[in-house]
Design an enzyme around this catalytic site. Structure first.
Site, PDB file in Angstrom:
ATOM      1  CG  ASN B  99      -1.914   1.093   1.247  1.00 56.69           C
ATOM      2  OD1 ASN B  99      -1.584   2.228   1.555  1.00 56.69           O
ATOM      3  ND2 ASN B  99      -3.152   0.765   0.901  1.00 56.69           N
ATOM      4  CB  CYS B 130      -5.662   7.858   4.328  1.00 56.74           C
ATOM      5  SG  CYS B 130      -5.463   8.082   6.111  1.00 56.74           S
ATOM      6  CG  ASN B 192      -9.481   3.872   3.479  1.00 53.90           C
ATOM      7  OD1 ASN B 192      -9.571   3.762   4.704  1.00 53.90           O
ATOM      8  ND2 ASN B 192      -8.355   4.163   2.877  1.00 53.90           N
ATOM      9  N   GLY B 217     -15.133  -1.853  10.707  1.00 55.06           N
ATOM     10  CA  GLY B 217     -15.656  -2.950  11.523  1.00 55.06           C
ATOM     11  C   GLY B 217     -17.009  -3.449  11.046  1.00 55.06           C
ATOM     12  N   GLY B 265     -10.106  -6.620   7.835  1.00 53.34           N
ATOM     13  CA  GLY B 265      -9.526  -5.408   8.410  1.00 53.34           C
ATOM     14  C   GLY B 265      -9.460  -5.427   9.912  1.00 53.34           C
TER      15      GLY B 265
END
Lengths: 265, 302
Positions: B99, B130, B192, B217, B265
């Site tokens: 990444n 991000c 993301n 999550g 993740g």
């Protein structure tokens, strides 16, 4: 380092909001003084483990003493004997026990910081006066007030430490913080091990700096992975950290114990 | 023996499961828990040309069935990454997806140039999504034209296939997916994290020092499935699907929605051996349903 089930052997409330839980787990045999475990709430909507220091490790038994500081620790405090809980560990570096060799050792324990130092006190107590062990071990335990029941003070005494009690309001022991109490008792030391709230750790750092002696402090921070992967729990460092290559060290991996002069609080 | 392999960017992967960047370090950190060679691929934490300090703490907070983070892409820089992390991964039999992050087009291009020289790297994933850095990151990933331009710029210099990692903080994810494809992306990955906020009502302060952080999550998994579905329908390049995957069922669901590979993740933090369990459980589901090849289910809901 592993994640596994642990059975609750016993649970006690030492004083309001502070719990003492003994767990049966294979993690205990690998645990070193000053390391921690992640304790996972059973509620599936709370997914992150709570980093709790190892208070004692003996055979296959692990003791954790913690304060309720949110919904996760509240849930963990509600667990009953014989129930099971998931834990991960042992994690972190632990205390630098070698730094105590031949030294007058002072343990400074602020409130709920005390559990992080008990296993160290026991270890040092058993080595006292022997080769590679400390010359002497004194512990100052600071409490907010008398209703805190001077929890763990008896355990530090049993471990062979000379114990001094201090409290913020003077309702038990010497009135003042742990450093003031050490001063009032004229305690001489040449190495400090400390855990407690941030204002206390800052005071310990500058006290050790003035005296020109090493101080080892155990830090806490909000964590996610606990194994050094997420970089959530960092502390600013004076020099570039060997792992991160920036002025940040992972509390979960390079810590939780740092030499006070290495970190910026 | 069920066939778990998938073909992605003209490469064959032994199974479709990888980790989401930033949740697994570079594999070293979890190697005591997970047989890294059993994974479909390892996706590393974001790497930039020079070392980044990241954000002040607190950087993480738990939320119901999820968490928020504002790490700020702390990383040791490409040179250290190559010498230490990549050297470690080279000893393993697992494809590596690196990444890449940057503050500007120039920084992305420089990092891609540097990293795409490395034979140990299979693919590059470009982090244009991000939410926790002031410059770069999400600024490139929320505007279709900027996304197109940055994709074109990195593709021009990359010797490796390029995956553009998309942000869910957009109105039309299909439009973003198409912009990446038009810019020449070999693949896309999504989602993301969602930009989010948490306030301590007693201290009257933001829980994260950065004020906002990225939410991830199981709480966001159904939104991720919807976005993977929409994005994968809009393009012909392959998709890595991620967002709150917690079990094999979530991974299978993501593949049915259109993902060729899936990434686990934040749930790695909850269960370090989760990816291994998911791979095993996908196989069990294939047995149960008589599915011979996992690749047969990709996009079956389209």
């Amino acid at each position: 380092m592993k994640k596994c089930r642990a059975r609750i052997v016993s649970k006690k409330e030492l004083c309001e909001g502070i719990f003492d839980i003994r767990l049966r787990t294979e993690i205990a045999k690998d645990a070193k003084a000053g390391q921690f475990v992640l304790v996972f709430p059973n509620d599936p909507s709370r997914l992150l483990g709570r980093p709790l220091c190892i208070c004692e490790a003996d055979g296959d038994e692990l003791r954790i003493v913690f304060r309720i500081s949110g919904l996760g620790t509240k849930e963990i405090s509600g667990i009953s004997e014989d129930e099971e809980i998931m834990i991960e560990g042992p994690l972190g570096n632990g205390w630098n026990i070698k730094a105590a060799a031949g030294k007058e050792v002072l343990l400074l324990c602020g409130g709920i910081g005390a559990p992080a130092l008990l296993q160290l006190a026991k270890k040092l107590g058993s080595q006292k006066g022997k080769e590679g062990g400390p010359k002497n071990v004194k512990a100052v335990l600071g409490y907010r007030n008398a209703p805190m029941n001077t929890f763990l003070a008896g355990d530090f005494e049993n471990a062979g430490a000379e114990v001094v009690i201090a409290s913020d309001d003077g309702s038990v022991g010497i009135k003042g913080n742990v450093i003031e109490a050490a001063g009032e008792k004229d305690i001489d030391c040449d190495v400090i091990f400390a855990c407690g709230p941030m204002p206390m750790l800052k005071a310990v750092k500058s006290f050790a700096d003035r005296k020109g002696i090493p101080a080892y402090i155990s830090l806490e921070e909000r964590m996610a992975c606990g194994v050094g992967a997420c970089l959530g729990c960092v502390v600013k460092t004076a020099a570039k950290d060997a792992h991160s290559h920036v002025n940040n060290a992972r509390i979960c991996t390079e810590g939780p114990v740092f030499e006070a002069s290495e970190v910026i609080l | 023996m069920k066939d778990l392999s998938v073909s992605f960017c003209r490469m064959k992967f032994k199974n479709p499961v990888t980790c989401a960047s930033g949740t697994f370090g570079s594999g070293i950190e979890y190697s005591e828990f997970v047989d890294l060679d059993g994974l479909g691929a390892i996706t590393t934490k974001g790497v930039s040309v020079d070392a980044w300090e990241g954000n002040p703490t607190p950087r993480v907070a738990e939320t119901p069935s999820g968490m928020m983070n504002a790490i700020g892409l702390q990383n040791p820089g490409a040179d250290v990454f190559i010498k230490r992390d990549l050297a470690f991964l080279k000893k393993h039999d697992v494809p590596v997806i690196v990444n890449v992050c940057g503050h500007s087009t120039e920084e992305y291009v420089k990092a891609v140039k540097l990293l795409s020289e490395r034979e140990e790297i299979a693919l590059l994933e470009i982090n244009v999504s991000c939410p926790n850095v002031k410059e770069g990151g999400i600024a490139f990933g929320t505007d279709p034209k900027s996304l197109f331009e940055i994709t074109k710029a990195v593709k021009k210099v990359s010797k490796k296939p390029v995956i553009m990692k998309l942000s869910p903080n957009v109105t039309d994810i299909a439009l973003m997916a198409r912009s990446a494809e038009e810019g020449g992306a070999d693949a896309i990955s999504l989602i993301n994290t969602f930009t989010a906020m948490k306030i301590d009502i007693y201290k009257k302060s933001f829980v994260l020092a950065n004020r906002t952080g990225g939410l991830s999550g199981p709480a966001i998994h159904p939104i991720a499935v919807r976005m993977v579905y929409e994005a994968s329908k809009a393009v012909s390049i392959p998709v890595i699907g991620m967002g709150g995957i917690a079990c094999a069922a979530d991974a299978i669901e993501m593949m049915m929605a259109g993902a060729v590979m899936v990434a686990v993740g934040m749930m790695n933090f909850h269960e370090p051996s989760l990816m291994t369990d998911i791979i095993k459980d996908i196989e069990a589901w294939m047995d149960e349903t008589g599915t011979e090849k996992i690749s047969d289910i990709i996009g079956c809901m389209h």
